[in-house]
Write a protein that holds these residues in place. Sequence first.
Motif, PDB file in Angstrom:
ATOM      1  N   ALA A  15      -9.626 -32.464  -0.827  1.00 27.33           N
ATOM      2  CA  ALA A  15      -9.517 -33.445   0.253  1.00 27.33           C
ATOM      3  C   ALA A  15      -9.656 -34.857  -0.281  1.00 27.33           C
ATOM      4  O   ALA A  15     -10.695 -35.225  -0.842  1.00 27.33           O
ATOM      5  CB  ALA A  15     -10.581 -33.170   1.306  1.00 27.33           C
ATOM      6  N   ALA A  16      -8.597 -35.657  -0.103  1.00 29.75           N
ATOM      7  CA  ALA A  16      -8.629 -37.072  -0.475  1.00 29.75           C
ATOM      8  C   ALA A  16      -8.649 -37.894   0.808  1.00 29.75           C
ATOM      9  O   ALA A  16      -7.707 -38.637   1.111  1.00 29.75           O
ATOM     10  CB  ALA A  16      -7.441 -37.424  -1.344  1.00 29.75           C
ATOM     11  N   VAL A  17      -9.715 -37.725   1.550  1.00 34.00           N
ATOM     12  CA  VAL A  17      -9.866 -38.401   2.839  1.00 34.00           C
ATOM     13  C   VAL A  17     -11.259 -39.020   2.909  1.00 34.00           C
ATOM     14  O   VAL A  17     -12.117 -38.764   2.073  1.00 34.00           O
ATOM     15  CB  VAL A  17      -9.653 -37.421   4.018  1.00 34.00           C
ATOM     16  CG1 VAL A  17      -8.224 -36.880   4.009  1.00 34.00           C
ATOM     17  CG2 VAL A  17     -10.652 -36.257   3.934  1.00 34.00           C
ATOM     18  N   ASP A  18     -11.458 -39.874   3.931  1.00 35.37           N
ATOM     19  CA  ASP A  18     -12.751 -40.530   4.160  1.00 35.37           C
ATOM     20  C   ASP A  18     -13.183 -41.277   2.896  1.00 35.37           C
ATOM     21  O   ASP A  18     -12.408 -42.054   2.360  1.00 35.37           O
ATOM     22  CB  ASP A  18     -13.799 -39.502   4.611  1.00 35.37           C
ATOM     23  CG  ASP A  18     -13.390 -38.823   5.917  1.00 35.37           C
ATOM     24  OD1 ASP A  18     -12.737 -39.492   6.745  1.00 35.37           O
ATOM     25  OD2 ASP A  18     -13.684 -37.630   6.088  1.00 35.37           O
ATOM     26  N   GLU A  19     -14.388 -41.015   2.392  1.00 33.32           N
ATOM     27  CA  GLU A  19     -14.881 -41.786   1.253  1.00 33.32           C
ATOM     28  C   GLU A  19     -14.133 -41.456  -0.036  1.00 33.32           C
ATOM     29  O   GLU A  19     -14.236 -42.183  -1.029  1.00 33.32           O
ATOM     30  CB  GLU A  19     -16.386 -41.545   1.045  1.00 33.32           C
ATOM     31  CG  GLU A  19     -16.757 -40.169   0.521  1.00 33.32           C
ATOM     32  CD  GLU A  19     -16.829 -39.115   1.634  1.00 33.32           C
ATOM     33  OE1 GLU A  19     -17.132 -37.938   1.310  1.00 33.32           O
ATOM     34  OE2 GLU A  19     -16.599 -39.470   2.802  1.00 33.32           O
ATOM     35  N   ARG A  20     -13.351 -40.398  -0.030  1.00 33.61           N
ATOM     36  CA  ARG A  20     -12.591 -40.005  -1.222  1.00 33.61           C
ATOM     37  C   ARG A  20     -11.087 -40.274  -1.043  1.00 33.61           C
ATOM     38  O   ARG A  20     -10.271 -39.781  -1.807  1.00 33.61           O
ATOM     39  CB  ARG A  20     -12.840 -38.529  -1.531  1.00 33.61           C
ATOM     40  CG  ARG A  20     -12.504 -38.145  -2.957  1.00 33.61           C
ATOM     41  CD  ARG A  20     -13.051 -36.784  -3.370  1.00 33.61           C
ATOM     42  NE  ARG A  20     -12.525 -36.438  -4.679  1.00 33.61           N
ATOM     43  CZ  ARG A  20     -11.463 -35.653  -4.877  1.00 33.61           C
ATOM     44  NH1 ARG A  20     -10.849 -35.102  -3.846  1.00 33.61           N
ATOM     45  NH2 ARG A  20     -11.024 -35.410  -6.086  1.00 33.61           N
ATOM     46  N   ALA A  21     -10.735 -41.077  -0.085  1.00 33.11           N
ATOM     47  CA  ALA A  21      -9.332 -41.365   0.177  1.00 33.11           C
ATOM     48  C   ALA A  21      -8.698 -42.094  -1.001  1.00 33.11           C
ATOM     49  O   ALA A  21      -9.333 -42.921  -1.658  1.00 33.11           O
ATOM     50  CB  ALA A  21      -9.190 -42.197   1.445  1.00 33.11           C
ATOM     51  N   HIS A  66       5.900 -30.916  -2.364  1.00 32.49           N
ATOM     52  CA  HIS A  66       5.448 -31.759  -1.265  1.00 32.49           C
ATOM     53  C   HIS A  66       5.974 -31.139   0.032  1.00 32.49           C
ATOM     54  O   HIS A  66       6.608 -30.064   0.007  1.00 32.49           O
ATOM     55  CB  HIS A  66       5.887 -33.209  -1.452  1.00 32.49           C
ATOM     56  CG  HIS A  66       7.360 -33.435  -1.581  1.00 32.49           C
ATOM     57  ND1 HIS A  66       8.305 -32.946  -0.697  1.00 32.49           N
ATOM     58  CD2 HIS A  66       8.076 -34.132  -2.513  1.00 32.49           C
ATOM     59  CE1 HIS A  66       9.514 -33.329  -1.045  1.00 32.49           C
ATOM     60  NE2 HIS A  66       9.409 -34.038  -2.169  1.00 32.49           N
ATOM     61  N   GLY A  67       5.714 -31.769   1.139  1.00 33.95           N
ATOM     62  CA  GLY A  67       6.057 -31.164   2.419  1.00 33.95           C
ATOM     63  C   GLY A  67       7.520 -30.806   2.555  1.00 33.95           C
ATOM     64  O   GLY A  67       7.874 -29.727   3.053  1.00 33.95           O
ATOM     65  N   GLY A  68       8.412 -31.701   2.114  1.00 31.73           N
ATOM     66  CA  GLY A  68       9.836 -31.437   2.220  1.00 31.73           C
ATOM     67  C   GLY A  68      10.273 -30.279   1.346  1.00 31.73           C
ATOM     68  O   GLY A  68      11.087 -29.432   1.770  1.00 31.73           O
ATOM     69  N   LYS A 128       1.167 -30.466  -1.791  1.00 33.30           N
ATOM     70  CA  LYS A 128       0.626 -31.808  -1.987  1.00 33.30           C
ATOM     71  C   LYS A 128       0.414 -32.530  -0.657  1.00 33.30           C
ATOM     72  O   LYS A 128       1.133 -32.296   0.310  1.00 33.30           O
ATOM     73  CB  LYS A 128       1.576 -32.617  -2.880  1.00 33.30           C
ATOM     74  CG  LYS A 128       1.613 -32.119  -4.309  1.00 33.30           C
ATOM     75  CD  LYS A 128       2.531 -32.936  -5.186  1.00 33.30           C
ATOM     76  CE  LYS A 128       3.978 -32.567  -5.014  1.00 33.30           C
ATOM     77  NZ  LYS A 128       4.829 -33.048  -6.131  1.00 33.30           N
ATOM     78  N   GLY A 129      -0.577 -33.415  -0.641  1.00 33.43           N
ATOM     79  CA  GLY A 129      -0.872 -34.214   0.537  1.00 33.43           C
ATOM     80  C   GLY A 129      -2.269 -34.776   0.443  1.00 33.43           C
ATOM     81  O   GLY A 129      -2.993 -34.539  -0.536  1.00 33.43           O
ATOM     82  N   ALA A 130      -2.668 -35.526   1.465  1.00 35.15           N
ATOM     83  CA  ALA A 130      -4.029 -36.067   1.476  1.00 35.15           C
ATOM     84  C   ALA A 130      -5.050 -34.946   1.409  1.00 35.15           C
ATOM     85  O   ALA A 130      -6.138 -35.101   0.832  1.00 35.15           O
ATOM     86  CB  ALA A 130      -4.247 -36.915   2.727  1.00 35.15           C
ATOM     87  N   GLU A 131      -4.725 -33.822   2.009  1.00 29.96           N
ATOM     88  CA  GLU A 131      -5.529 -32.607   1.847  1.00 29.96           C
ATOM     89  C   GLU A 131      -4.663 -31.587   1.129  1.00 29.96           C
ATOM     90  O   GLU A 131      -3.951 -30.807   1.746  1.00 29.96           O
ATOM     91  CB  GLU A 131      -6.025 -32.098   3.200  1.00 29.96           C
ATOM     92  CG  GLU A 131      -7.065 -33.015   3.824  1.00 29.96           C
ATOM     93  CD  GLU A 131      -7.689 -32.425   5.079  1.00 29.96           C
ATOM     94  OE1 GLU A 131      -8.909 -32.220   5.087  1.00 29.96           O
ATOM     95  OE2 GLU A 131      -6.945 -32.179   6.039  1.00 29.96           O
TER      96      GLU A 131
END
Length: 285
Positions: free
Chosen positions: A212-218, A154-156, A195-198
Amino acid sequence: MQSETITRDTLPDLAKRVDQHKYDHGHAVVLSGPPGQGGAARLAARAALRVGAGLVTLGCPLRAVTENAVQLTAIMIRGLDGTAGLAEMLEDERYNALCLGPGLGLGPATGELVRGALKARRGTVLDADALSRFQREPQALFDMLHDNCVLTPHGGEFRRLFPDLAGRMENDDAFSRIDAAREAAMRAGAVVLIKGAETVIAAPDGRVAVNAAVDERAAPWLATAGAGDVLAGIVCGLMARRLPAYDAAKAGAWLHVEAARAFGPGLIAEDLPEMLPRVFRDLGL
């Protein structure tokens, strides 16, 4: 080199044939930590089994066998005496994929287990503590990696291993997560999944894909404890099924989001593996 967007049409064939038996789908091993810290590894092991690995074994310290055995049935338990026990286990080449990190701890034993696992040169997923253990000397980890490894920070955790790349993402608008993942994979010599929303997946040869887990695929419900451990297990299970590291990471990221979307609000990590059958049915498998 352009990045690709992961869709159901880009997934590899995940179907099973009637003429195959369990060993045709590989044997995944998830290593667990001491008593009281096995939950993350159990999540990963359950995910590896649900995604289709033929067999899954959870390897744990001898004093943690009972705790894990009372909570697992289809997943086998093996008590390991540290690196010697792991080396003895991996003399059996049917154990073809490994997952290390979830709940493993940050002590010296974790570093030694990672070294032993990588020496065996099986498909290997390194997550969580298996990454953070090397934050003081990331190059020591990179020098051990091979091209059938997937790192899932993940980011950290990404910042701990690649502080310069994380800093560039923050301070240079022209340097994207895609750029960072590509450079990280080339430096490490392994697949890197940020890892992340994208979620961005990069291979050492420069290939990059975005889930991409954003918009309609969030799928905001994935912001829950243990979700990343499940992702690591999914990727490990796919590697047990002999998908190459990059393909396993891409497919795993896509399936992870689809499982979350299939469940919806109220999701906790334990729910994710149980949604994979529904996702597979929707795929027509």
